[in-house]
Design a protein around this motif. Structure first.
Motif, PDB file in Angstrom:
ATOM      1  N   ARG A   1       0.839  -1.195   0.000  1.00 29.99           N
ATOM      2  CA  ARG A   1       0.000   0.000   0.000  1.00 29.99           C
ATOM      3  C   ARG A   1       0.878   1.251   0.000  1.00 29.99           C
ATOM      4  O   ARG A   1       1.257   1.731  -1.051  1.00 29.99           O
ATOM      5  CB  ARG A   1      -0.954   0.005   1.215  1.00 29.99           C
ATOM      6  CG  ARG A   1      -1.946  -1.132   1.186  1.00 29.99           C
ATOM      7  CD  ARG A   1      -1.543  -2.260   2.119  1.00 29.99           C
ATOM      8  NE  ARG A   1      -1.573  -1.859   3.511  1.00 29.99           N
ATOM      9  CZ  ARG A   1      -2.667  -1.794   4.250  1.00 29.99           C
ATOM     10  NH1 ARG A   1      -3.829  -2.157   3.730  1.00 29.99           N
ATOM     11  NH2 ARG A   1      -2.633  -1.412   5.512  1.00 29.99           N
TER      12      ARG A   1
ATOM     13  N   LEU B   1     -10.343   3.832  -1.857  1.00 31.99           N
ATOM     14  CA  LEU B   1      -9.524   4.883  -1.260  1.00 31.99           C
ATOM     15  C   LEU B   1      -8.505   5.421  -2.265  1.00 31.99           C
ATOM     16  O   LEU B   1      -8.228   6.624  -2.291  1.00 31.99           O
ATOM     17  CB  LEU B   1      -8.820   4.365  -0.008  1.00 31.99           C
ATOM     18  CG  LEU B   1      -9.730   4.012   1.168  1.00 31.99           C
ATOM     19  CD1 LEU B   1      -8.922   3.589   2.381  1.00 31.99           C
ATOM     20  CD2 LEU B   1     -10.642   5.182   1.525  1.00 31.99           C
TER      21      LEU B   1
ATOM     22  N   LEU C   1      -1.364   1.068   8.459  1.00 29.61           N
ATOM     23  CA  LEU C   1      -1.559   2.496   8.208  1.00 29.61           C
ATOM     24  C   LEU C   1      -2.318   3.069   9.404  1.00 29.61           C
ATOM     25  O   LEU C   1      -2.972   2.334  10.140  1.00 29.61           O
ATOM     26  CB  LEU C   1      -2.323   2.715   6.903  1.00 29.61           C
ATOM     27  CG  LEU C   1      -1.578   2.275   5.640  1.00 29.61           C
ATOM     28  CD1 LEU C   1      -2.512   2.227   4.444  1.00 29.61           C
ATOM     29  CD2 LEU C   1      -0.413   3.215   5.354  1.00 29.61           C
TER      30      LEU C   1
ATOM     31  N   GLN D   1      -9.474   6.407   7.750  1.00 30.93           N
ATOM     32  CA  GLN D   1     -10.085   5.662   6.652  1.00 30.93           C
ATOM     33  C   GLN D   1      -9.379   4.340   6.406  1.00 30.93           C
ATOM     34  O   GLN D   1     -10.021   3.286   6.247  1.00 30.93           O
ATOM     35  CB  GLN D   1     -10.079   6.497   5.381  1.00 30.93           C
ATOM     36  CG  GLN D   1     -11.125   7.592   5.349  1.00 30.93           C
ATOM     37  CD  GLN D   1     -11.216   8.233   3.986  1.00 30.93           C
ATOM     38  OE1 GLN D   1     -10.213   8.677   3.406  1.00 30.93           O
ATOM     39  NE2 GLN D   1     -12.413   8.295   3.436  1.00 30.93           N
ATOM     40  N   ASN D   2      -8.051   4.361   6.361  1.00 35.89           N
ATOM     41  CA  ASN D   2      -7.318   3.125   6.130  1.00 35.89           C
ATOM     42  C   ASN D   2      -7.454   2.165   7.299  1.00 35.89           C
ATOM     43  O   ASN D   2      -7.550   0.947   7.107  1.00 35.89           O
ATOM     44  CB  ASN D   2      -5.845   3.435   5.861  1.00 35.89           C
ATOM     45  CG  ASN D   2      -5.595   3.844   4.425  1.00 35.89           C
ATOM     46  OD1 ASN D   2      -5.709   3.040   3.513  1.00 35.89           O
ATOM     47  ND2 ASN D   2      -5.266   5.107   4.220  1.00 35.89           N
ATOM     48  N   ARG D   3      -7.472   2.700   8.504  1.00 28.48           N
ATOM     49  CA  ARG D   3      -7.644   1.833   9.672  1.00 28.48           C
ATOM     50  C   ARG D   3      -8.997   1.133   9.635  1.00 28.48           C
ATOM     51  O   ARG D   3      -9.101  -0.060   9.959  1.00 28.48           O
ATOM     52  CB  ARG D   3      -7.502   2.641  10.960  1.00 28.48           C
ATOM     53  CG  ARG D   3      -6.071   2.992  11.327  1.00 28.48           C
ATOM     54  CD  ARG D   3      -6.043   3.810  12.611  1.00 28.48           C
ATOM     55  NE  ARG D   3      -6.615   3.071  13.711  1.00 28.48           N
ATOM     56  CZ  ARG D   3      -7.160   3.620  14.812  1.00 28.48           C
ATOM     57  NH1 ARG D   3      -7.236   4.935  14.898  1.00 28.48           N
ATOM     58  NH2 ARG D   3      -7.631   2.867  15.782  1.00 28.48           N
TER      59      ARG D   3
ATOM     60  N   ARG E   1     -10.843   0.396   6.991  1.00 26.56           N
ATOM     61  CA  ARG E   1     -10.815  -0.649   5.967  1.00 26.56           C
ATOM     62  C   ARG E   1     -10.031  -1.867   6.449  1.00 26.56           C
ATOM     63  O   ARG E   1     -10.486  -3.016   6.321  1.00 26.56           O
ATOM     64  CB  ARG E   1     -10.175  -0.101   4.689  1.00 26.56           C
ATOM     65  CG  ARG E   1     -10.030  -1.138   3.575  1.00 26.56           C
ATOM     66  CD  ARG E   1      -9.043  -0.684   2.525  1.00 26.56           C
ATOM     67  NE  ARG E   1      -7.714  -0.468   3.100  1.00 26.56           N
ATOM     68  CZ  ARG E   1      -6.731   0.181   2.482  1.00 26.56           C
ATOM     69  NH1 ARG E   1      -6.929   0.673   1.275  1.00 26.56           N
ATOM     70  NH2 ARG E   1      -5.559   0.329   3.073  1.00 26.56           N
ATOM     71  N   ASP E   2      -8.850  -1.625   7.010  1.00 23.76           N
ATOM     72  CA  ASP E   2      -7.977  -2.733   7.390  1.00 23.76           C
ATOM     73  C   ASP E   2      -8.560  -3.559   8.529  1.00 23.76           C
ATOM     74  O   ASP E   2      -8.418  -4.784   8.567  1.00 23.76           O
ATOM     75  CB  ASP E   2      -6.603  -2.198   7.786  1.00 23.76           C
ATOM     76  CG  ASP E   2      -5.853  -1.582   6.614  1.00 23.76           C
ATOM     77  OD1 ASP E   2      -6.335  -1.712   5.471  1.00 23.76           O
ATOM     78  OD2 ASP E   2      -4.793  -0.968   6.844  1.00 23.76           O
TER      79      ASP E   2
END
Length: 472
Positions: free
Chosen positions: A11, A41, A99, A103-105, A107-108
């Motif tokens: 990523r 994203l 990350l 937003q990334n958190r 999703r992950d």
């Protein structure tokens, strides 16, 4: 499952060296299938950072090929793509680097939970930070809300040595199909400016290491003085490469400490800048609102303008405010995708204080134009300048862009580099701005340089009056 492949999901860690997730995958004794996913994203990114990300992905693809590996490119929802690849390859695990933005958190977290429910190993590793946010605490056990105490806390922390690039990346017997990155058209939103901007990009792991070496050898000794002079090449320029993980902060940290121990005292300020970057991730993790809302919530009532259609806002975006320091910096960003840090402070102060416009207007414009855009650093920088953020410059301090120019660009080297109007022999860089901008802007190098949209003294008074009327 012991010999089933591992999907290595890249990523913002687009390198081979000092990569904890990749190192672990290669050490597992199983085939490794590197993957990059163009998900929602990625799709939502601004024009310049999306183009720059595509360049980094392509460089990683080439680097992997030198190791006898490949980079599998897929487009779609991250979880859907990973599940499809698991079915196609029989993969039993997915590895990735963490990350820290909201937003990334989100999703992950969802991806990890779903994969584990599927019976697939989902392991995440330390990402593009020196100190993960939950590992740094105040003496009372909370998170840091002010930068200087955090710097004092972490400056002596042990940082592990960097990891070498893997000597071998075990390949699967058969490779899954991959998209062609050209079909993604990640530079499409740049339109006619793409080719010019690409010439200002320094892409990839090898180039990032060269950039660090050059800075340490030639410029770090005079960093304290020169980093504030926009007309001088005095900074590291590494924010571009750190953004995409083409170089690790750990690599930069150790280089800075070696320089400091070698007697280059200015290297300490470079180390502080690395921790300032850490501070942004620290805050975004502990107070996610910083990326979208006022960090200091009492600023919610401040009467900022939020209408981007105003002529003054348009002039700010186009670099024609009539304030030379502001306009030079805005044009530098539009052409190169980067902006000198002194310029960032000046343009942000002018927008949020002289013009009384909401910092989100600036945040969104930077997110479209910066090749070193990062959601955490961008938000913290804007809120610091506006006064609504942590560790902010006092809200009542209004940078004077005219006196700042006299102080930091006395001979107008920076201004001449980026402003063509009113000049008999404008520089090539100043002229390149007119080759990049949309023709609908109707600007030419032969135009008369504009009068200030908000005179400096008038804007300062208006800002101070607004602060006083709201009880700040």
């Amino acid at each position: 499952m012991r010999k089933s492949p591992i999907l290595m999901w890249f990523r913002r860690d687009l390198r081979l060296g000092d990569h904890e997730a990749l190192t672990a995958a290669c050490a597992a004794g199983r085939p490794v299938i590197p993957v990059f996913i163009h998900d929602e994203l990625t799709e939502s990114m601004g024009a310049a950072p999306k183009m720059r990300l595509g360049m980094s992905v392509e460089d990683l693809r080439k680097s992997l090929e030198t190791k006898g590996s490949r980079l599998i490119l897929r487009r779609g929802d991250a979880l859907v793509v990973l599940r499809d690849l698991i079915k196609e390859t029989g993969a039993g695990a997915v590895y990735w680097s963490r990350l820290y933005d909201p937003q990334n958190r989100a999703r992950d977290t969802a991806v990890k939970a779903a994969l584990k429910d599927d019976g697939v190993t989902a392991d995440s590793y330390k990402g593009h930070v020196l100190f993960e946010p939950w590992t740094v605490e105040t003496k009372t056990g909370g998170f840091y809300k002010v930068y200087t105490p955090m710097w004092k806390s972490v400056r002596s922390n042990e940082v592990p040595d960097t990891l070498p690039s893997p000597g071998d990346i075990p390949a699967p017997d058969t490779w899954p199909a991959s998209d062609d990155i050209a079909d993604w058209q990640m530079d499409a939103a740049m339109r006619r400016g793409a080719d010019i901007l690409k010439n200002h990009c320094t892409v990839g792991e090898a180039a990032a290491h060269d950039r660090l070496s050059s800075f340490i050898a030639d410029r770090v000794s005079n960093y304290v003085r020169n980093r504030d002079l926009p007309g001088v090449d005095g900074t590291s320029h590494l924010s571009e490469n750190l953004t995409y993980g083409e170089i690790s902060p750990r690599k930069c940290w150790h280089a800075g400490w070696r320089a400091l121990h070698d007697g280059k005292s200015d290297a300490e300020v470079f180390l502080k800048e690395l921790v300032w970057r850490e501070f942004a991730y620290h805050l975004a993790f502990h107070t996610p609102r910083i990326v979208s809302d006022n960090w200091k919530q009492d600023w919610d009532a401040f009467p900022w303008n939020t209408d981007e259609r105003l002529a003054e806002v348009k002039a700010w975006k186009q670099g024609r405010t009539g304030i030379r320091f502001v306009d030079a910096a805005m044009r530098e960003m539009y052409v190169t995708g980067t902006m000198h840090n002194r310029g960032r402070m000046i343009v942000a102060s002018y927008l949020t204080k002289h013009m009384l416009c909401h910092w989100k207007i600036g945040l969104d414009w930077f997110a479209d134009c910066l090749i070193d855009w990062d959601p955490c650093s961008n938000a913290m920088g804007w809120q610091w300048s506006a006064g609504s953020g942590p560790d902010a410059t006092p809200y009542f301090r209004v940078f004077n862009p005219v006196t700042q120019l006299d102080k930091f660009d006395k001979d107008r080297t920076y201004v001449k580099k980026w402003i063509a109007e009113g000049t008999n022999t404008p520089s090539a860089t100043a002229l390149s701005y007119f080759d990049m901008i949309p023709s609908s802007w109707g600007m030419t190098a032969q135009d008369r340089y504009p009068d200030p949209v908000v005179p400096v003294d008038e804007g300062r008074k208006r800002a101070l009056d607004a602060y006083q009327s709201r009880g700040f």
